[in-house]
Design a protein around this motif. Sequence first.
Motif, short mmCIF file in Angstrom:
data_model
loop_
_atom_site.label_atom_id
_atom_site.label_comp_id
_atom_site.label_asym_id
_atom_site.label_seq_id
_atom_site.Cartn_x
_atom_site.Cartn_y
_atom_site.Cartn_z
N ILE A 1 0.88 -1.18 0.00
CA ILE A 1 0.00 0.00 0.00
C ILE A 1 0.91 1.22 0.00
O ILE A 1 1.82 1.32 0.83
N ALA A 2 0.69 2.13 -0.95
CA ALA A 2 1.49 3.35 -1.02
C ALA A 2 0.61 4.54 -0.69
O ALA A 2 -0.40 4.79 -1.35
N ILE A 3 0.98 5.25 0.38
CA ILE A 3 0.26 6.47 0.75
C ILE A 3 0.97 7.63 0.06
O ILE A 3 2.16 7.85 0.29
N VAL A 4 0.24 8.35 -0.78
CA VAL A 4 0.89 9.37 -1.63
C VAL A 4 0.37 10.79 -1.39
O VAL A 4 0.63 11.69 -2.18
N SER A 5 -0.41 10.96 -0.31
CA SER A 5 -0.88 12.31 -0.02
C SER A 5 -1.05 12.49 1.48
O SER A 5 -1.00 11.52 2.25
N PHE A 6 -1.26 13.75 1.87
CA PHE A 6 -1.47 14.08 3.28
C PHE A 6 -2.72 13.35 3.80
O PHE A 6 -3.74 13.30 3.12
N GLN A 7 -2.63 12.78 4.99
CA GLN A 7 -3.78 12.09 5.59
C GLN A 7 -4.29 12.91 6.78
O GLN A 7 -3.56 13.11 7.76
N VAL A 8 -5.51 13.37 6.68
CA VAL A 8 -6.10 14.21 7.73
C VAL A 8 -6.27 13.38 9.01
O VAL A 8 -6.69 12.22 8.93
N PRO A 9 -5.89 13.95 10.19
CA PRO A 9 -6.09 13.21 11.44
C PRO A 9 -7.54 12.72 11.58
O PRO A 9 -8.47 13.45 11.24
N GLY A 10 -7.69 11.51 12.05
CA GLY A 10 -9.03 10.96 12.25
C GLY A 10 -9.54 10.14 11.07
O GLY A 10 -10.55 9.46 11.17
N THR A 11 -8.84 10.18 9.93
CA THR A 11 -9.29 9.39 8.78
C THR A 11 -8.67 7.98 8.84
O THR A 11 -7.63 7.78 9.47
N PRO A 12 -9.30 6.99 8.17
CA PRO A 12 -8.72 5.64 8.15
C PRO A 12 -7.31 5.63 7.56
O PRO A 12 -6.46 4.86 7.99
N GLY A 13 -7.05 6.52 6.60
CA GLY A 13 -5.73 6.59 5.98
C GLY A 13 -4.67 7.01 7.00
O GLY A 13 -3.55 6.50 7.00
N ARG A 14 -4.99 7.93 7.89
CA ARG A 14 -4.06 8.40 8.92
C ARG A 14 -3.76 7.28 9.92
O ARG A 14 -2.62 7.08 10.32
N THR A 15 -4.81 6.54 10.31
CA THR A 15 -4.63 5.42 11.26
C THR A 15 -3.73 4.36 10.64
O THR A 15 -2.85 3.80 11.29
N LEU A 16 -3.95 4.11 9.36
CA LEU A 16 -3.14 3.14 8.63
C LEU A 16 -1.67 3.57 8.62
O LEU A 16 -0.76 2.80 8.93
N LEU A 17 -1.46 4.84 8.31
CA LEU A 17 -0.11 5.37 8.17
C LEU A 17 0.63 5.41 9.51
O LEU A 17 1.79 5.03 9.62
N GLU A 18 -0.08 5.85 10.56
CA GLU A 18 0.58 6.05 11.85
C GLU A 18 0.73 4.77 12.65
O GLU A 18 1.71 4.55 13.34
N LYS A 19 -0.33 3.92 12.60
CA LYS A 19 -0.33 2.74 13.47
C LYS A 19 -0.27 1.43 12.72
O LYS A 19 -0.18 0.36 13.33
N GLY A 20 -0.37 1.48 11.39
CA GLY A 20 -0.38 0.25 10.61
C GLY A 20 -1.64 -0.56 10.84
O GLY A 20 -1.66 -1.78 10.67
N LEU A 21 -2.72 0.11 11.24
CA LEU A 21 -3.96 -0.59 11.54
C LEU A 21 -5.03 -0.29 10.50
O LEU A 21 -5.11 0.80 9.96
#
Length: 418
Positions: free
Chosen positions: A321-341
Amino acid sequence: MEVKILGAARQVGRSAILVSHNGTRVLLDYGALTTRIPGFPMHVQPREVSGIVLSHAHLDHSGALPIYFLRKKIKLHCTPVTSELSNILIQDFIKISGQYLPFEYVDLLSMNSSTVFHDYGEGFEIGSMRITLYDAGHIPGSSIIAVEAGSRRLIYTGDINSEETNLLKPADSSVGEADVVVTESTYATSDHPERLKVEKEFTEFARSVVERGGVLLVPAFSVGRAQEIAMTLYKNGFRYPIAMDGMALKVNNVLLRYQEYLRDPELLRKTIENLEEVSGWSQRRKIVKRPGVIISPAGMLVGGASIFYNERISMEEKNGIAIVSFQVPGTPGRTLLEKGLTVHNGKTAKVKAELRRFDFSSHSGRSRLISMLKSIKGNPTYITVHGDEEACVSLADQLKTDIGAYAVAATQGQELSI
Ligand SMILES: [Zn+2]
């Protein structure tokens, strides 16, 4: 000239500025905060607004505009591509958040019939003001807005990128002199890594995932980022299957009709020809099992087909999975990026696929932003908006220290006489 900050100034989202002079009052942008329950800027009565100028299509600049078209007297001014792209995004906004919005689809139609198109460099008048749009390099059609009234000249950067990308030329640097500059501050505290290096690393990652038999999911915004990612892969010689899904495909069709707004239309055309366009569920079920890349909105995994792909792809080690943009806090994308969940079968689970982040920002980083701002002649006052608290304050401080400018990190509702 009076400038009033209507949006939440020290935050990204719901951008809106009111510029007044001799009874003419012009709104620059009128965006929404696209949280689960959307937020809006301070309101100005439609009868008090002489005209509206939209810098670009993103919902944090355009999302609340239809409020002004319940009656049709106000005109909206923007580039033609901004008009088409904002329509795609606002329609989707109505579909997702309609129950919380103070307007409906019919008001968007009314907005369309009140829109006047302008190309870059072509001046036009609203009451006592003369307006000119310049290329902002941020997304297709994005504009820096210059407002001249009496002896004063204001420049509003909108969102700006002064670095060339595959999709776009850099922002126009010849915007003329100014007495006041209202500037975005999104990345005012950090520089981006070198672009070509990011492109190479991303392409290598995609290649390694596919060559070990995996699928690479790239959740991406439909306007700009999805195309930039596909163009990066094509340009760097990646010749494995690339599928694109959702609203990004509608955006492709718009962009192919507005080639003059692109850096290299031929590269976009070839990239699109080389894509597999996803049109239904049987195709989605098939491509999640086949080695290749899938580019799909939503960019922060909040909706669209990327949720389905993530569910299918994230639990196998060979995938990526490649995250290619800013992830707003509270979004599933941010949780994925920060915690791998992520959420799998209704439960929170640790992602097994290889997770990587790549900085493909469409905003100028700190050094480029500051040097662009410093290059504006006329000894302007700077007003910093559209960034978190730290970014807005630090940018204003930097401009004060470096060039002794009068610079202020604005707050919502603040009024300045220039
Ligand atoms: Zn933007």
